[in-house]
Design an enzyme around this catalytic site. Structure first.
Site, PDB file in Angstrom:
ATOM      1  N   HIS A 195       0.782  -1.212   0.322  1.00  0.00           N
ATOM      2  CA  HIS A 195      -0.048   0.303  -0.482  1.00  0.00           C
ATOM      3  C   HIS A 195       0.737   1.267   0.011  1.00  0.00           C
ATOM      4  O   HIS A 195       0.470   2.574  -0.520  1.00  0.00           O
ATOM      5  CB  HIS A 195      -1.495  -0.265   1.106  1.00  0.00           C
ATOM      6  CG  HIS A 195      -2.446  -1.007   0.938  1.00  0.00           C
ATOM      7  ND1 HIS A 195      -2.071  -2.417   0.706  1.00  0.00           N
ATOM      8  CD2 HIS A 195      -3.120  -0.110   0.090  1.00  0.00           C
ATOM      9  CE1 HIS A 195      -3.285  -2.626   0.253  1.00  0.00           C
ATOM     10  NE2 HIS A 195      -4.493  -1.876   0.149  1.00  0.00           N
ATOM     11  N   HIS A 250       5.419 -13.536   6.436  1.00  0.00           N
ATOM     12  CA  HIS A 250       6.172 -12.276   7.298  1.00  0.00           C
ATOM     13  C   HIS A 250       4.607 -12.757   8.557  1.00  0.00           C
ATOM     14  O   HIS A 250       4.818 -11.989   9.050  1.00  0.00           O
ATOM     15  CB  HIS A 250       6.382 -11.367   6.266  1.00  0.00           C
ATOM     16  CG  HIS A 250       6.670 -10.769   6.913  1.00  0.00           C
ATOM     17  ND1 HIS A 250       6.501  -9.730   7.891  1.00  0.00           N
ATOM     18  CD2 HIS A 250       8.529 -10.993   6.959  1.00  0.00           C
ATOM     19  CE1 HIS A 250       7.076  -9.161   8.005  1.00  0.00           C
ATOM     20  NE2 HIS A 250       8.670  -9.028   7.899  1.00  0.00           N
ATOM     21  N   GLU A 272       5.283 -12.087  12.361  1.00  0.00           N
ATOM     22  CA  GLU A 272       4.254 -10.494  12.433  1.00  0.00           C
ATOM     23  C   GLU A 272       2.950 -10.314  12.670  1.00  0.00           C
ATOM     24  O   GLU A 272       2.474  -9.602  13.315  1.00  0.00           O
ATOM     25  CB  GLU A 272       5.219 -10.122  12.239  1.00  0.00           C
ATOM     26  CG  GLU A 272       6.633  -9.456  11.913  1.00  0.00           C
ATOM     27  CD  GLU A 272       7.670  -8.843  11.263  1.00  0.00           C
ATOM     28  OE1 GLU A 272       7.118  -7.415  10.583  1.00  0.00           O
ATOM     29  OE2 GLU A 272       8.325  -8.192  11.071  1.00  0.00           O
ATOM     30  N   HIS A 296      14.388 -13.518   8.020  1.00  0.00           N
ATOM     31  CA  HIS A 296      13.217 -14.471   8.927  1.00  0.00           C
ATOM     32  C   HIS A 296      13.197 -16.010   9.016  1.00  0.00           C
ATOM     33  O   HIS A 296      13.558 -16.618   9.425  1.00  0.00           O
ATOM     34  CB  HIS A 296      11.548 -13.642   8.558  1.00  0.00           C
ATOM     35  CG  HIS A 296      11.731 -12.813   8.752  1.00  0.00           C
ATOM     36  ND1 HIS A 296      11.939 -12.201   9.992  1.00  0.00           N
ATOM     37  CD2 HIS A 296      10.943 -11.093   8.032  1.00  0.00           C
ATOM     38  CE1 HIS A 296      11.489 -10.666   9.919  1.00  0.00           C
ATOM     39  NE2 HIS A 296      10.696 -10.519   8.254  1.00  0.00           N
TER      40      HIS A 296
END
Ligand code: CO
Length: 291
Positions: free
Chosen positions: A120, A177, A207, A239
């Protein structure tokens, strides 16, 4: 009207006229020049280059006559790589450069997994260039999963790239993620659709929701003894190496092992597989179809 407000009005008229003149090239339209801008989050891991090169190759093969540029949304990663002498562009800089190179139509392709915060932010940047009197058209393509059809293709891609021979008490845990953005709901939606085909596939996030504890309890309920840990991110970066497969006690591998589930990490990002890359490559066709 006060004197200063006149001045503001006059100045803004001059500015607008100046911008219009500069970009219209004294009235004539620039010849059509189409470009593709691929935008990834970025990764400081050298191994991630495999993913980026793979996407680059596939996009160029699918659209051979169109120049391809790259940009990376992560400020931290751009800074980190700049210290190693690698100058990477932000989407803003890359688009400004393309404007300078007289591109008239640009397909900006997000290489993100979902339409989350990064996507976004990119949409805002593309919107700013849209409202500017520069490109004739600049359009943003969907991330990996946007439509229901994308979800189904992603499910198929996951099933096609997982270890095939698994016992009844063996599972696959995908690590997404995750985000504070409302689009985080895609991960649970993906798990639901995967489990319609194979109830031993789980999707957790670093997350967001579902978190690692929820995935652990789901696996224990099903008496899972062994789990393949697979990153559900375009690159197997920090990650995957640390939060998923690291030695620290809060890594997914450690948490599941503690719970009696043997772990087999697979350190490959989705962008290393043609099955996923094809979805992104097809999405470039969205904006291109409007040019
Ligand atoms: Co992260």
């Amino acid at each position: 009207m006060k004197k200063w407000s006149w001045m503001v009005l006059v100045m803004s008229v001059f500015l607008t006229a100046g911008i219009a003149l500069a970009s219209s090239g004294h009235g004539h339209k620039d010849p059509k020049k189409v470009g593709i801008l691929l935008v990834a989050f970025g990764s400081s891991e050298a191994s991630a280059q495999v993913s980026f090169e793979n996407i680059d190759k596939k996009v160029k093969a699918a659209y051979p006559s169109i120049p391809v540029r790259w940009a990376y949304t992560s400020h931290i990663i751009r800074e980190k790589l700049a210290k190693q002498g690698k100058q990477l562009d932000s989407p803003e800089v890359a688009l400004a450069k393309m404007l300078d190179e007289k591109f008239t139509h640009v397909a900006v392709q997000s290489l993100h997994t979902i339409g989350g915060a990064e996507y976004h932010d990119l949409r805002k940047t593309v919107g700013a260039f849209k409202s500017m009197d520069g490109f004739q058209k600049v359009i943003l393509g969907y991330p990996l999963m946007a439509t229901q059809k994308d979800m189904e293709r992603t499910v198929d891609a996951i099933l096609a790239t997982l270890p095939k021979k698994r016992e009844k008490n063996e599972a696959v845990v995908l690590m997404g993620h995750g985000t504070h953005h409302p689009s985080n709901a895609f991960y649970a939606a993906l798990m639901f659709q995967l489990q319609l085909k194979d109830s031993n596939i789980f999707v957790g996030t670093v997350e967001g929701y579902p978190d690692v504890e929820l995935i652990k309890s789901m696996m224990l309920k099903k008496k899972i003894k062994k789990a393949y840990l697979v990153p559900f991110m375009s690159v197997a970066g920090d990650h995957a190496k640390n939060d998923m497969a690291g030695d620290e006690e809060d890594s997914w591998q450690s948490i599941f092992t503690q719970a009696g589930i043997k772990c087999v990490p697979i350190l490959k990002g989705t962008a290393e597989f043609a099955e996923f890359v094809d979805i992104w490559v097809d999405h470039v066709g969205g904006p291109l179809g409007h040019f």
